[in-house]
Design a protein around this motif. Structure first.
Motif, short mmCIF file in Angstrom:
data_model
loop_
_atom_site.label_atom_id
_atom_site.label_comp_id
_atom_site.label_asym_id
_atom_site.label_seq_id
_atom_site.Cartn_x
_atom_site.Cartn_y
_atom_site.Cartn_z
N MET A 1 -24.32 63.31 -24.81
CA MET A 1 -25.65 62.94 -25.22
C MET A 1 -26.63 63.14 -24.06
O MET A 1 -26.36 62.77 -22.94
CB MET A 1 -25.64 61.47 -25.66
N SER A 2 -27.75 63.73 -24.36
CA SER A 2 -28.72 64.01 -23.31
C SER A 2 -29.51 62.75 -22.96
O SER A 2 -29.63 61.83 -23.76
CB SER A 2 -29.66 65.13 -23.74
N ASP A 3 -30.05 62.72 -21.77
CA ASP A 3 -30.83 61.60 -21.29
C ASP A 3 -32.29 62.03 -21.23
O ASP A 3 -32.68 62.82 -20.37
CB ASP A 3 -30.34 61.18 -19.91
N TRP A 6 -34.78 62.53 -18.09
CA TRP A 6 -34.81 63.72 -17.24
C TRP A 6 -35.30 64.96 -18.01
O TRP A 6 -34.87 66.08 -17.73
CB TRP A 6 -33.43 63.96 -16.63
N SER A 7 -36.21 64.74 -18.97
CA SER A 7 -36.78 65.85 -19.74
C SER A 7 -38.29 65.65 -19.88
O SER A 7 -38.76 64.53 -20.00
CB SER A 7 -36.16 65.90 -21.15
N ASP A 43 -32.19 68.64 -19.51
CA ASP A 43 -31.61 67.33 -19.19
C ASP A 43 -31.49 67.08 -17.69
O ASP A 43 -30.75 66.19 -17.26
CB ASP A 43 -30.24 67.14 -19.84
N ASP A 44 -32.17 67.85 -16.88
CA ASP A 44 -32.13 67.70 -15.42
C ASP A 44 -33.47 68.09 -14.82
O ASP A 44 -33.54 68.72 -13.78
CB ASP A 44 -31.00 68.56 -14.84
N SER A 45 -34.56 67.72 -15.50
CA SER A 45 -35.90 68.09 -15.03
C SER A 45 -36.48 66.94 -14.22
O SER A 45 -36.43 65.78 -14.62
CB SER A 45 -36.81 68.40 -16.22
N TYR A 46 -37.03 67.29 -13.09
CA TYR A 46 -37.58 66.29 -12.18
C TYR A 46 -38.62 66.92 -11.28
O TYR A 46 -38.76 68.14 -11.21
CB TYR A 46 -36.47 65.67 -11.33
N LEU A 47 -39.33 66.06 -10.57
CA LEU A 47 -40.27 66.46 -9.52
C LEU A 47 -39.84 65.78 -8.24
O LEU A 47 -39.43 64.62 -8.25
CB LEU A 47 -41.69 65.98 -9.84
#
Length: 124
Positions: A1-3, A6-7, A43-47
């Motif tokens: 399941m995606s979180d 982080w999107s 599912d792994d997007s960030y700044l």
């Protein structure tokens, strides 16, 4: 399941593949710094935001879901976070972030109590 933490939300106006490096970052109550690094991975997007002298050169890792608006013309990212929330956030540690899933979870635990962010996707 995606979180979804982080999107990017679909309402933010973020376009995948856009290089955000160097863009200004605005908290809900004012300027906090500029984007030093970022990820568009699913599912792994960030700044990674360099706060400069504002909080003594601290870099912070901010989940993409906190981005409420992307101003492509002005190259500014607007967050649903206050300056205080950013100031109190855990410091970004590159070695830990890249290699340690537990560290990522600790970062997520800091932001989850404020979930969902105004303008964000909310839980799926």
């Amino acid at each position: 399941m995606s979180d979804p933490l982080w999107s990017y939300s679909t309402e933010s106006g973020h376009l995948a593949g856009t290089d955000l490096t160097g863009w200004r970052v605005e908290a809900a109550d004012g300027h906090i710094g500029k984007v030093d690094k970022h990820s568009d991975e699913v599912d792994d997007s960030y700044l990674v935001v360099d706060t400069g002298v504002w909080i003594f050169g601290k870099e912070v890792l901010i989940p993409a879901s906190t981005v409420t608006r992307v101003d492509l013309e002005e190259q500014v990212l607007h967050l649903a976070l206050s300056k205080e929330q950013v100031k109190d956030s855990p410091e970004f540690v590159s070695d830990k972030h890249l290699a340690d899933r537990q560290y990522r979870e600790e970062i997520g635990q800091y932001y989850r109590p404020n979930w969902p962010f105004s303008g964000g996707m909310g839980p799926i």
